[in-house]
Each structure stands twice: as structure tokens, then as C-alpha cells.
Design a protein around this motif. Structure first.
Motif, PDB file in Angstrom:
ATOM      1  N   GLU A  26       7.240 -33.069   3.590  1.00 23.99           N
ATOM      2  CA  GLU A  26       7.243 -33.035   4.735  1.00 23.99           C
ATOM      3  C   GLU A  26       6.136 -33.952   5.626  1.00 23.99           C
ATOM      4  O   GLU A  26       6.500 -34.625   6.495  1.00 23.99           O
ATOM      5  CB  GLU A  26       6.859 -31.650   5.278  1.00 23.99           C
ATOM      6  CG  GLU A  26       7.063 -31.364   6.801  1.00 23.99           C
ATOM      7  CD  GLU A  26       8.405 -31.116   7.051  1.00 23.99           C
ATOM      8  OE1 GLU A  26       8.738 -31.068   8.071  1.00 23.99           O
ATOM      9  OE2 GLU A  26       9.403 -30.968   6.092  1.00 23.99           O
ATOM     10  N   LEU A  82      15.095 -29.315   5.004  1.00 23.65           N
ATOM     11  CA  LEU A  82      14.174 -29.997   3.791  1.00 23.65           C
ATOM     12  C   LEU A  82      15.052 -30.257   2.600  1.00 23.65           C
ATOM     13  O   LEU A  82      14.793 -31.342   2.121  1.00 23.65           O
ATOM     14  CB  LEU A  82      13.100 -28.893   3.606  1.00 23.65           C
ATOM     15  CG  LEU A  82      12.056 -29.275   2.375  1.00 23.65           C
ATOM     16  CD1 LEU A  82      11.278 -30.631   2.869  1.00 23.65           C
ATOM     17  CD2 LEU A  82      11.024 -28.256   2.155  1.00 23.65           C
ATOM     18  N   ARG A 317       5.937 -27.073   7.123  1.00 25.09           N
ATOM     19  CA  ARG A 317       6.049 -27.229   8.606  1.00 25.09           C
ATOM     20  C   ARG A 317       4.765 -26.945   9.380  1.00 25.09           C
ATOM     21  O   ARG A 317       4.631 -27.699  10.299  1.00 25.09           O
ATOM     22  CB  ARG A 317       7.403 -26.502   9.255  1.00 25.09           C
ATOM     23  CG  ARG A 317       7.412 -26.853  10.683  1.00 25.09           C
ATOM     24  CD  ARG A 317       8.581 -26.235  11.391  1.00 25.09           C
ATOM     25  NE  ARG A 317       8.471 -24.723  11.263  1.00 25.09           N
ATOM     26  CZ  ARG A 317       7.829 -23.861  12.087  1.00 25.09           C
ATOM     27  NH1 ARG A 317       7.314 -24.486  13.247  1.00 25.09           N
ATOM     28  NH2 ARG A 317       7.670 -22.533  12.188  1.00 25.09           N
TER      29      ARG A 317
END
Length: 340
Positions: A26, A82, A317
């Protein structure tokens, strides 16, 4: 999110289990130079897992509140984005309750906001998904922008405009910021804030086995046991052994696990384990991970108890948002390291 140009990375993520690998991917997608460091040798707990993204049955079996169930469902819903970005393969074949009173189980699932119906005498929900841990870890570690290093991090120390990570192989790494994503390695040296955070993490050993039998059409759940399709066989798991941190497999425990699983899937009654493994999970008092800033430049993403894969996309996140300096939302506050 760029740090000092003189450092090896903008962010070093220590620990390449589900939370660490997802967070690294991420961060890299946000443009950070990411160094993902994982200890060599023993497999992490995320690889010794069945890979279930199971908000429905985890909520029921953990007697979760509707609010907690919604949180877990929201964590699962972050996975498709994702997965699409990193190549993680999601399997959405659902799960069925093969234990007693399937009608009551279906009612409990619906009460918590999940889809449920009776199917072949079992309570079935399409809200539980899964992935293959080995494939998912490989995909996340290979995500664009993630640099991977095998080394045992023994300590963290502030150094100029960043952090120096002392490694057992004698080759330190430097990064502007650090995410600690391993809750088992309690001996890591570092600032007091890190030690306080790691001290909140308790350890739970889990044992799992693979058995070569014809697999069921979907995941089967029962009281304290599950059966997960795995190619030409099944995964049977998993024990919960609080306070244990060894990685030894107890053949008697595995035999009993398979016996209990045979009630859910009768072909297991005459089968033996092809292999068995043990892993150690980190956990907190309220069962939710720690995610967010510990002190300036130092962050946590660890201790997911038994739901590391389910929560990985959400923790990634939240950790990325914290590193970016964004104000934490309601979900992020639930995982704050300062909540205890």
C-alpha cells in the motif's frame, strides 16, 4: 510521501506477514520507497494459516457485537482493490456451518448482517472468502516499489533525520520512518514507546495440518475446527494455545484436530496428516490489532490475533493514512496503539 534522499528508504516495514506485506504494498502504491524486512528461517504466522477472509463466521464464533461484525465485513470489502493492484487471487466460494443446529446458525449470521441460507443441511454464507497464503504473500512482497530483504532486525535507533535498523547479519538499514509489523519478536531493542507497545502483545500458538483427501466444495466450519479446500487436499485447523511461543508440532494435538474435523468432513476419518505446522500469532486484550503512530516516525501494524489476513487490507490503509499525517477516522481509532 518521500523522505530524505540520503536514506535507503522512505519507510522500512519490519515483518512480512499479512499486515506487514500488505502495508508495504500500500505504501509503495502511494509512491513511497519501501524496504520490507523479514527474518530468515522460521515461517511467519501468516504463512501457517488457512487464508480465510471470514467476517461472517468469525463474528458469530467470537460472539461479536453488530459493530464489530460490520468492522470485519468492511475489512473484507477492502480486499478486492488491493488484490487487483497486486495480483492476489481471491476465492469467493463461501463457507458452510457443518456443526450442530444449522438453522440457528443461519439466524445468528443474518442477525449480524450477513447473508445466510440452508444448503445441503448446513448454514451457508457467501460473505466469507479466502485466499492462498503462499500466493498472496508472494504477490504482496513482489508488488511494484517494494524492496525485500531477509534479515533479523535486532534494534531501532534514531539516526539523524531517520532511523537505523540494526540487523543480525551486521548490515544495518536506514529509513526515514519505520513500521513495526511483527508482534512476536518482543526482544527487539528500541525506544520506550516501542517496548510499551510490544509489551501489550500476548502470544497465541496455533497448529494446522494438511491432509490429502477429496476436498469439500467450500470451507466447512464447526466448533473449534475448520476444513479448508486446498487443491488436492484440505487444511485442518487451527488450535489456539495462549502463552505458547514454540513452533513445535504435537502429533497428538494434530491427530485430535483431524478427528474433530472428520465430524465435519467424513473422508478425514481414515486420513493422516501429510504435514503439520505451527505458528505464533500476536494478540491484544480486545482482539484487534495495533495500527498507527507509536511516536514520531515510528508506527505499528501488528497483533491481529486470528484474523491477520482478513484485517490486512484495512490495517494497510490505516497505517498508510497515519504515515501520511491524515486525521484518523473512526475505524482507525479502534486500532490506535494508544487505546490501552
Amino acid at each position: 510521501m518521500s523522505g530524505s534522499a540520503g536514506l535507503a528508504a522512505d519507510v522500512a516495514v519490519v515483518g512480512a506477514g499479512a499486515l506487514g506485506a500488505a502495508t508495504a504494498a500500500e505504501l509503495a502504491a502511494m509512491g513511497a520507497r519501501v524496504l520490507l524486512i523479514d527474518r530468515p528461517g522460521s515461517p511467519n504466522a501468516s504463512s501457517v494459516a488457512a487464508g480465510m477472509l471470514a467476517p461472517a463466521f468469525e463474528s458469530v464464533l467470537e460472539e461479536a457485537t453488530p459493530e464489530r461484525a460490520a468492522l470485519l465485513k468492511g475489512a473484507r470489502d477492502l480486499w478486492p482493490e488491493l488484490a487487483a493492484r497486486t495480483g492476489v487471487e481471491l476465492i469467493r466460494d463461501g463457507a458452510a456451518w457443518a456443526g450442530p443446529e444449522p438453522r440457528k446458525m443461519a439466524e445468528r449470521l443474518r442477525t449480524l448482517g450477513f447473508k445466510a441460507r440452508l444448503k445441503d443441511g448446513k448454514a451457508f454464507t457467501s460473505d466469507d472468502w479466502r485466499l492462498v497464503p503462499s500466493q498472496a504473500l508472494a504477490a504482496l512482497i513482489d508488488a511494484p516499489g517494494v524492496r525485500y530483504r531477509r534479515a533479523q532486525v535486532e534494534g531501532l535507533e534514531r539516526s539523524g533525520d531517520g532511523w537505523e535498523l540494526a540487523c543480525a547479519d551486521g548490515e544495518p538499514s536506514r529509513a526515514a520512518r519505520v513500521v513495526v509489523a511483527t508482534g512476536v519478536h518482543k526482544t527487539m531493542e528500541g525506544p520506550r514507546a516501542l517496548k510499551r507497545t510490544l509489551a501489550r502483545v500476548s502470544l497465541i500458538k496455533g497448529q494446522i495440518a494438511r491432509v490429502r483427501v477429496t476436498p469439500p466444495p467450500c470451507v466447512l466450519r464447526g466448533e473449534g475446527v475448520y476444513v479448508v479446500p486446498d487443491g488436492t487436499g484440505v487444511l485442518v485447523g487451527a488450535t489456539m494455545e495462549p502463552g505458547q511461543r514454540d513452533l513445535l508440532v504435537d502429533e497428538r494435538v494434530i491427530t485430535e484436530l483431524i478427528r474433530r474435523a472428520s465430524v465435519l468432513w467424513p473422508p478425514l476419518a481414515t486420513a493422516r496428516a501429510q504435514w503439520a505446522r505451527a505458528g505464533v500469532r500476536g494478540a491484544t486484550p480486545d482482539g484487534l490489532p495495533l495500527a498507527g503512530e507509536i511516536e514520531d516516525g515510528l508506527f505499528a501494524a501488528l497483533a491481529p490475533r486470528r484474523n491477520g489476513w482478513l484485517l490486512a487490507a484495512m490495517i494497510a490503509r490505516i497505517t498508510t493514512a497515519s504515515l501520511s499525517g491524515r486525521k484518523p477516522d473512526e475505524d482507525a481509532l479502534r486500532f490506535s496503539p494508544s487505546r490501552f
